[in-house]
Write a protein that holds these residues in place. Structure first.
Motif, mmCIF file in Angstrom:
data_model
loop_
_atom_site.group_PDB
_atom_site.id
_atom_site.type_symbol
_atom_site.label_atom_id
_atom_site.label_comp_id
_atom_site.label_asym_id
_atom_site.label_seq_id
_atom_site.Cartn_x
_atom_site.Cartn_y
_atom_site.Cartn_z
ATOM 1 N N PHE A 181 9.037 -6.435 -0.682
ATOM 2 C CA PHE A 181 9.182 -7.275 0.510
ATOM 3 C C PHE A 181 10.354 -7.703 1.093
ATOM 4 N N HIS A 218 3.464 -1.098 -0.157
ATOM 5 C CA HIS A 218 2.181 -0.388 -0.469
ATOM 6 C C HIS A 218 2.168 0.755 -1.274
ATOM 7 N N ILE A 223 2.329 -1.974 -7.568
ATOM 8 C CA ILE A 223 2.634 -3.096 -8.360
ATOM 9 C C ILE A 223 1.820 -4.317 -8.372
ATOM 10 N N PHE A 235 0.166 -14.371 -7.031
ATOM 11 C CA PHE A 235 1.118 -15.481 -6.298
ATOM 12 C C PHE A 235 0.519 -16.763 -6.819
ATOM 13 N N ALA A 275 -3.322 -16.429 -2.766
ATOM 14 C CA ALA A 275 -3.319 -15.320 -1.816
ATOM 15 C C ALA A 275 -4.596 -14.549 -1.973
ATOM 16 N N PHE A 278 -8.019 -12.887 -0.331
ATOM 17 C CA PHE A 278 -8.528 -12.627 1.063
ATOM 18 C C PHE A 278 -9.654 -13.436 1.399
ATOM 19 N N HIS A 316 -11.725 -13.811 3.791
ATOM 20 C CA HIS A 316 -12.917 -13.187 4.265
ATOM 21 C C HIS A 316 -13.984 -12.558 3.117
ATOM 22 N N PHE A 343 -10.702 -4.478 -3.901
ATOM 23 C CA PHE A 343 -9.686 -4.296 -2.717
ATOM 24 C C PHE A 343 -8.865 -3.146 -3.092
ATOM 25 N N GLN A 387 -8.240 0.975 -1.732
ATOM 26 C CA GLN A 387 -7.037 1.562 -1.205
ATOM 27 C C GLN A 387 -7.122 2.876 -1.788
ATOM 28 N N ARG A 388 -7.477 2.795 -3.191
ATOM 29 C CA ARG A 388 -7.233 4.412 -3.949
ATOM 30 C C ARG A 388 -8.372 5.155 -3.777
ATOM 31 N N ASP A 423 -2.174 -17.461 5.948
ATOM 32 C CA ASP A 423 -0.999 -17.508 5.011
ATOM 33 C C ASP A 423 -0.643 -16.142 4.841
ATOM 34 N N SER A 447 1.073 -14.416 2.821
ATOM 35 C CA SER A 447 1.299 -13.947 1.388
ATOM 36 C C SER A 447 0.011 -13.124 1.150
ATOM 37 N N ILE A 448 -1.052 -13.296 1.882
ATOM 38 C CA ILE A 448 -2.367 -12.678 1.886
ATOM 39 C C ILE A 448 -1.806 -11.158 2.337
ATOM 40 N N GLU A 477 0.934 -9.519 2.348
ATOM 41 C CA GLU A 477 1.675 -9.339 1.005
ATOM 42 C C GLU A 477 0.996 -8.694 -0.151
ATOM 43 N N ALA A 478 -0.327 -9.512 -0.320
ATOM 44 C CA ALA A 478 -1.267 -9.345 -1.571
ATOM 45 C C ALA A 478 -1.740 -7.895 -1.131
ATOM 46 N N ALA A 479 -2.274 -7.788 0.062
ATOM 47 C CA ALA A 479 -3.073 -6.401 0.402
ATOM 48 C C ALA A 479 -2.087 -5.306 0.211
ATOM 49 N N MET A 480 -0.716 -5.463 0.530
ATOM 50 C CA MET A 480 0.178 -4.338 0.661
ATOM 51 C C MET A 480 0.406 -3.865 -0.957
ATOM 52 N N SER A 481 0.764 -4.836 -1.685
ATOM 53 C CA SER A 481 0.763 -4.586 -3.289
ATOM 54 C C SER A 481 -0.379 -3.931 -3.803
ATOM 55 N N LEU A 482 -1.382 -4.275 -3.302
ATOM 56 C CA LEU A 482 -2.484 -3.613 -3.570
ATOM 57 C C LEU A 482 -2.674 -2.083 -2.992
ATOM 58 N N GLY A 483 -1.667 -1.500 -2.234
ATOM 59 C CA GLY A 483 -1.693 -0.492 -2.079
ATOM 60 C C GLY A 483 -2.277 -0.153 -0.592
ATOM 61 N N CYS A 484 -2.276 -1.143 0.181
ATOM 62 C CA CYS A 484 -2.558 -1.048 1.776
ATOM 63 C C CYS A 484 -1.567 -0.974 2.568
ATOM 64 N N PRO A 485 -1.474 0.259 3.673
ATOM 65 C CA PRO A 485 -0.118 0.162 4.153
ATOM 66 C C PRO A 485 -0.102 -0.859 5.442
ATOM 67 N N PRO A 486 1.014 -1.171 6.062
ATOM 68 C CA PRO A 486 1.198 -2.202 6.942
ATOM 69 C C PRO A 486 0.106 -2.535 8.281
ATOM 70 N N VAL A 499 -7.031 -7.389 7.056
ATOM 71 C CA VAL A 499 -6.767 -8.319 6.533
ATOM 72 C C VAL A 499 -6.668 -9.517 7.421
#
Lengths: 352, 262
Positions: A53, A74, A78, A82, A86, A88, A90, A99, A103-104, B158, B160-161, B163-172, B179
Motif C-alpha cells: 500500500f 493484489h 498476503i 486489520f 475491514a 465488507f 455488504h 472473497f 478472486q482466485r 472505510d 481499509s475495506i 485494502e482488504a479486498a486488494m490484499s485478497l487478490g482483487c485488482p484496483p 467493494v
C-alpha cells in the motif's frame, strides 16, 4: 509451504520526513515476529510497505524467492488482519470469507466448502449468513482472521488486530491467533503497541523507535537483557543510573556514581563492563536496606504491592523506584541504601 | 404520553406549510379551469388543458429532449463526479484544498453567468451542436450534486475495506466496482435523483444552449406563456409535479426517503 520474509534496508518518507531509516528484518519460515513501538515509530509504515500500500524510497521486500518490492498489492498473496476488521459490509460472513477464493477463480461449491470449513475452525459456522453489522467485535475479528487464513497465504500480517476489543477478549483472541498461526505454520508479521500482547504471542519481537529497529530478540531476552537504554525503559527498567569504573580487581569492578554511590559488580554476572556505563534496573532490581553497600537515598512515598513495599526514593542521581522487604516497613524521610540485585539488573552503554 | 405542542409553534408551522403549499394548490386549481385564460379559483371544471398539452407537438418534443438531456447529462456528471468524489476523499491529505471547491463552482457562480459562459465556450468557441452542448452544459450544471452527494457517502466509507479486498487478490478497478460501489450505492442514487431533478427543471443554462429546433420543456413552457396565457401552462406544471412526486414515491418505496437527508 512456508517461506521467509526478508526486508532489506527499507527507507520511507512522508514528504520530507523520513519515517523509516534503513530498516532490515527477516522473519524465518513459520515464525511470528512482532513490530512493537509507540505510535509514529514506523511499525505500521513497515507493514503497509510489505502489503504494497506504500512504496518505499529505498530497500527491498522479499517473500521466499519472490521479490515483492514493485508488485501491486493484489498480486502479493498476503493475508491481512486489520485493526478495524475491514469486513465488507455488504457481504455475508460466508461471502466475506470466500472473497479471496473468488478472486482466485475457485468454483463456487469448492469456495463455499473451504470458507465454511474455515468458519468452523474459528467457531462461527452458525453465523455464516449474517451481515457483519450483526456481529460483535470479537466475532468480526474472527471473520477477518478466517478471511485472511482461507486463502492459505505464505505470509500473514496483523495490524493492531486486538486494539478494538475489550481486555478479556483480547487475551482469548491472542491465544486463538497464536494457535491458528502455529497450526498452519504461516510466517507472520504482527504490529502492536502493546508490550504484553507482543511478548505473549511472538517468537521474536522487534522494538522500534523513530523508524529504526532498536532490538530484535526473543521476548525473554528483551525482558531480561535489553540492549540499550531505550529498550530498557520500554520493557520497564525505570531506574537508569550513570556510573564510572574506578577500580578493577580480577572479575570484580568498583564503580561509582554521583552522591557517594559505590558498588562492586562482578563481570562474571554482567559480562564485560566498560569504564562508562549505565546500571539499569526495575523496582525489584534494587532492594531498600537500612545500611550496607549501595546507592544512598532518602525514602519518599511507600506503596504496598502485596509481595513487597515499593518506595519512591530521592538520590543524587534523581528519583529512583525500589522495593523493600515486607518485614521492615520504613517511614518517609528515612535515610537508606539501595542495593542492586545482580540477576535483576543489567549494564548498558550510556546514551548520547 | 403525546408531546404537547405550543399553540404559537403550531400556528407558525401551519403558516409555513400554507406558504409552501398554497402556490401548488393555486396551480392545480388553475389547471382544471374551463376558461381560456389563467384564473383562480377555477371557473368550471375541465381536463381539456391537460388534453391540450398532448395536442401541442412542441410540448411532446421538448419533454422528450428534456428527459434525454436529464438522463445523459446526469449520467455524464456521475461518470465524472464519482471518480472525482472518490479521489477527493481517498487522497484528501495529498490533494490541495481548492480542488474540492472547484467542483462546486457551478453552484457558486450565478446561473445566468454560468449559462452565458457555456454559450461562449462550448457553443460559440468550440462550435458544438445544440444537443451535445445541452448535455455537456447540464452535466456541468449538476456536477456539484454528483461530487458532493457521492462524496458525503464516501466520507463515511472505510478505505481499509478497499485494502482488504486488494490484499485478497482483487485488482484496483475490480475492487472499486465490487467493494466500493456497492457501499456508496445510496449516495449514487441520491446524487442521480437530485441532479436529474435539477436538470429537468433548469431554465437559466438551457435558455442559452437551446437552439433552432431543439428546446427543453421549461424553455417551451416559457415560450408558450409568452404567446398564450391559457391554463395549459398550469397543466404542464401539474404534470411536472406529478413526475417529481412519482420519482419520490419510487425512491420512498425502494430505499426510503431518509437517505436523501443523510
Amino acid at each position: 509451504m512456508t517461506v521467509s520474509l526478508t526486508i532489506e534496508n527499507l527507507s520511507a518518507h512522508y514528504g520530507t520526513t523520513q519515517v523509516l531509516k534503513d530498516l532490515s528484518i527477516s522473519v524465518a519460515a513459520g515464525e511470528l515476529v512482532s513490530l512493537l513501538g509507540s505510535s509514529g515509530c514506523g511499525k505500521t509504515t513497515t507493514l503497509r510497505i510489505v502489503a504494497g500500500f506504500l512504496q518505499p524510497t529505498a530497500g527491498r521486500v522479499r517473500l521466499g524467492d519472490r521479490d515483492l518490492t514493485t508488485l501491486p498489492a493484489h498480486a502479493r498473496d498476503i493475508g491481512l488482519v486489520f485493526q478495524n476488521y475491514a469486513l465488507f459490509p455488504h457481504l455475508t460472513v460466508l461471502d466475506n470469507v470466500a472473497f479471496g477464493l473468488k478472486q482466485r477463480t475457485i468454483a463456487k461449491p469448492d469456495r463455499v466448502k473451504r470458507a465454511m470449513a474455515m468458519l468452523e475452525r474459528v467457531g462461527l459456522a452458525p453465523l455464516a449468513d449474517r451481515l457483519p453489522s450483526a456481529l460483535s467485535g470479537g466475532q468480526k475479528q474472527r471473520v477477518a482472521l478466517a478471511r485472511a487464513l482461507v486463502i492459505e497465504p505464505p505470509l500473514l500480517m496483523f495490524d493492531e488486530p486486538l486494539s478494538n476489543l475489550d481486555a478479556k477478549l483480547r487475551i482469548d483472541m491472542r491465544v486463538e491467533i497464536r494457535q491458528l498461526q502455529r497450526a498452519n505454520g504461516t510466517t507472520s508479521l504482527y504490529v502492536t503497541h502493546d508490550q504484553e500482547e507482543a511478548f505473549s504471542i511472538s517468537d521474536r519481537v522487534a522494538i522500534m523507535n523513530a523508524g529504526r529497529i532498536l532490538q530484535l530478540d526473543t521476548p525473554e531476552m528483551l525482558y531480561r537483557k535489553p540492549a540499550n537504554a531505550f529498550v530498557a525503559r520500554f520493557v520497564g527498567f525505570e531506574n537508569l543510573i550513570r556510573m564510572k569504573v574506578t577500580g578493577r580487581d580480577g572479575a570484580v569492578v568498583t564503580a561509582e556514581a554521583i552522591g557517594g554511590t559505590k558498588l562492586h559488580l562482578s563481570q562474571d554476572v554482567f559480562g564485560a563492563i566498560k569504564d562508562d556505563f549505565v546500571l539499569a534496573s526495575r523496582a525489584d532490581g534494587l532492594t531498600v536496606r537500612r545500611d550496607g553497600e549501595g546507592i544512598p537515598a532518602t525514602l519518599g512515598t511507600r506503596t504496598y504491592l502485596g509481595r513487597a513495599y515499593q518506595y519512591k526514593c530521592q538520590t543524587a542521581a534523581g528519583e529512583i523506584t525500589a522495593n523493600g522487604a515486607l518485614s521492615d516497613p520504613l517511614e518517609a524521610g528515612t535515610r537508606a541504601m539501595l542495593t542492586p540485585v545482580p540477576e535483576q539488573c543489567c549494564i548498558l552503554d550510556p546514551e548520547d | 404520553m403525546p408531546t404537547r405542542i405550543h399553540p404559537v409553534l403550531g400556528a407558525f408551522a401551519a403558516l409555513v406549510f400554507l406558504f409552501l403549499l398554497a402556490p401548488l394548490v393555486i396551480i392545480i386549481g388553475a389547471s382544471l379551469s374551463d376558461t381560456t385564460y389563467l384564473t383562480f379559483p377555477p371557473q368550471g371544471l375541465s381536463l381539456r388543458w391537460f388534453a391540450n398539452i398532448f395536442q401541442i407537438e412542441a410540448f411532446r418534443r421538448t419533454a422528450i429532449t428534456s428527459l434525454q438531456v436529464a438522463f445523459l447529462g446526469t449520467g455524464l456528471s456521475l461518470l465524472i463526479g464519482i471518480p472525482a468524489a472518490y479521489a477527493l476523499n481517498r487522497y484528501r491529505v495529498e490533494l490541495p484544498r481548492w480542488l474540492s471547491t472547484l467542483f462546486v463552482l457551478p453552484i457558486l457562480v450565478p446561473e445566468i453567468v454560468f449559462g452565458f459562459s457555456l454559450l461562449k465556450s462550448i457553443t460559440i468557441a468550440a462550435g458544438l451542436p445544440v444537443f451535445p452542448s445541452l448535455i455537456l452544459g447540464h452535466a456541468l450544471l449538476v456536477l456539484p450534486y454528483s461530487v458532493r452527494v457521492v462524496g458525503a457517502s464516501l466520507a463515511s466509507f472505510d478505505f481499509s475495506i478497499e485494502e482488504a479486498a486488494m490484499s485478497l487478490g482483487c485488482p484496483p478497478l475490480k475492487t472499486f466496482m465490487t467493494v466500493v460501489l456497492p457501499n456508496i450505492q445510496a449516495g449514487v442514487i441520491a446524487a442521480f435523483i437530485l441532479a436529474f431533478i435539477t436538470s429537468i427543471n433548469d431554465v437559466s443554462v438551457s435558455v442559452f444552449l437551446t437552439g433552432p429546433g431543439i428546446s427543453t420543456l421549461p424553455i417551451q413552457i416559457l415560450a408558450h406563456m409568452e404567446q398564450f396565457f391559457d391554463p395549459t401552462i398550469a397543466s404542464v406544471s401539474v404534470l411536472l409535479m406529478l413526475v417529481t412526486v412519482g420519482v419520490m414515491a419510487i425512491v420512498e418505496a425502494t430505499l426510503g426517503l431518509t437517505f436523501l437527508t443523510k
